[in-house]
Scaffold this active site. Sequence first.
Site, PDB file in Angstrom:
ATOM      1  N   LYS A  89       0.811  -1.223   0.000  1.00 35.41           N
ATOM      2  CA  LYS A  89       0.000   0.000   0.000  1.00 35.41           C
ATOM      3  C   LYS A  89       0.842   1.268   0.000  1.00 35.41           C
ATOM      4  CE  LYS A  89      -4.429  -1.642   1.386  1.00 35.41           C
ATOM      5  NZ  LYS A  89      -4.218  -3.059   1.806  1.00 35.41           N
ATOM      6  N   GLU A 111      -9.888   6.625   4.031  1.00 33.10           N
ATOM      7  CA  GLU A 111     -10.743   5.704   4.769  1.00 33.10           C
ATOM      8  C   GLU A 111      -9.921   4.441   4.961  1.00 33.10           C
ATOM      9  OE1 GLU A 111     -10.794   5.674   1.435  1.00 33.10           O
ATOM     10  OE2 GLU A 111     -10.387   3.528   1.299  1.00 33.10           O
ATOM     11  N   SER A 376       1.817  -9.839  -0.904  1.00 34.02           N
ATOM     12  CA  SER A 376       1.372  -8.444  -0.778  1.00 34.02           C
ATOM     13  C   SER A 376       1.706  -7.824   0.571  1.00 34.02           C
ATOM     14  CB  SER A 376      -0.131  -8.342  -1.045  1.00 34.02           C
ATOM     15  OG  SER A 376      -0.858  -9.193  -0.171  1.00 34.02           O
TER      16      SER A 376
HETATM   17  C1  LIG Z   1      -5.059  -4.109   1.633  1.00 33.99           C
HETATM   18  C2  LIG Z   1      -4.348  -5.362   1.364  1.00 33.99           C
HETATM   19  C3  LIG Z   1      -4.730  -6.229   0.316  1.00 33.99           C
HETATM   20  C4  LIG Z   1      -5.944  -6.019  -0.520  1.00 33.99           C
HETATM   21  O1  LIG Z   1      -5.953  -4.857  -1.289  1.00 33.99           O
HETATM   22  P1  LIG Z   1      -5.699  -4.896  -2.869  1.00 33.99           P
HETATM   23  O2  LIG Z   1      -6.064  -3.514  -3.291  1.00 33.99           O
HETATM   24  O3  LIG Z   1      -6.593  -5.942  -3.450  1.00 33.99           O
HETATM   25  O4  LIG Z   1      -4.279  -5.209  -3.080  1.00 33.99           O
HETATM   26  C5  LIG Z   1      -3.957  -7.354   0.079  1.00 33.99           C
HETATM   27  N1  LIG Z   1      -2.883  -7.650   0.846  1.00 33.99           N
HETATM   28  C6  LIG Z   1      -2.493  -6.841   1.866  1.00 33.99           C
HETATM   29  C7  LIG Z   1      -1.296  -7.240   2.652  1.00 33.99           C
HETATM   30  C8  LIG Z   1      -3.202  -5.683   2.159  1.00 33.99           C
HETATM   31  O5  LIG Z   1      -2.806  -4.898   3.177  1.00 33.99           O
END
Ligand SMILES: *Cc1c(COP(=O)(O)O)cnc(C)c1O
Length: 398
Positions: A89, A111, A376
């Site tokens: 993010k 948000e 992610s």
């Molecule tokens: C917020 C988040 C997601 C989901 O958001 P996407 O916009 O689909 O990437 C996935 N993995 C992590 C670690 C997150 O913090």
Amino acid sequence: MKLEASPTGFFGEFGGAYVPEMLYPNVKELQERYLEIIHDATFECEFQSLLRDFAGRPTPLFRAATLSRLHGCEILLKREDLLHTGAHKINNTIGQILLAKRLGKTRIIAETGAGQHGVATATVCALMGIPCIVYMGEVDMQRQALNVGRMRLLGAEVRSVTSGSKTLKDATNEAMRDWIANPHDTHYIIGSVVGPHPFPDMVARFQSVISAEIKEQCQAAYASLPTHVIACVGGGSNAMGGFFHFIEEPSVELIGVEAAGCGVSSGRSAATIALGRNGILHGSRTLFMQTADGQVEEAHSISAGLDYPGIGPQHAHLHTVGRVTYVQATDAEALSGAKTLARREGIIPALETAHAVAHLSKMSFKPTDKVVLVVSGRGDKDMGTYLEAFGGRISDDN
Ligand SMILES: *Cc1c(COP(=O)(O)O)cnc(C)c1O
């Protein structure tokens, strides 16, 4: 195929900017200026240097030896979990804060559901010395007390939202209301490839650094492209980032894994692509889970980051034209995926990521396959859930 927003922000039939008239000037200003700003050489230079020195890019593309052996191919982990604040993010919040500065904005709102986007936003606002207000449902504030504390320590004001179900969609409505009331000095940092045009396109561009690096790293290591890229999908930003530079490479199979919660047809899931219907959600035309009369359905997933009833318009389009395959993993499968990555590779992933890990074992690969999995985020924030799920068995079973 090419994935390009039309001048009005459509990807096929999805996208656009369906906003209340009061919000129109803000959105219009962004639409008119975002490309010129992000293509500017000094912007690009500042963005790249913060990604490198503040966020910690490039992230490694790690060859997971044990998983590779288990699956009979090369499994390569794109380590977004190693970034500052623990997830992808931060790529987007750095991009948007630099853009907000160039638009002359002096106040940031956001948000947040689980708090990860709120923390990333509070972090870049602290870095830039810009006041930050984060809207968060009262229920989520209780569930994610640690992230509330992090945001406050970083100097952000966290405003509790007590309307509706007191969760993410209510916080989103409240942030929209704030933006309408403060059109001149405020920028609204949306955390995924959702919302009115230009947010989906803009966020995808900021996150596209993920696939740019994968391409380079895979070329350097194997002198070829990957055969697969797999990522979890909530709103869809880490997946869009991981897919972006491969959309026009037909040899690369792209797979998005969404949250099936207790099961796709259990009535408790966040399987947006599997269950969603065409409609307008949070400012764009996309697929989302609806009741028979078109109301937004509550989503359920064990992972807060995937617990969203909609999906970004690019994904709705990529699904419709068949360029990306969307599959589902349940809460239980994700928990098992998390344990696999922890035990086999020494990496405790975020619960969101664990959905993508879980899908590996449902696939079969050729020995020559090079499969990139986007990690992610890291699992620190999910330790409460992991402990609750595994209980006393966490130490002794495999
Ligand atoms: C917020 C988040 C997601 C989901 O958001 P996407 O916009 O689909 O990437 C996935 N993995 C992590 C670690 C997150 O913090």
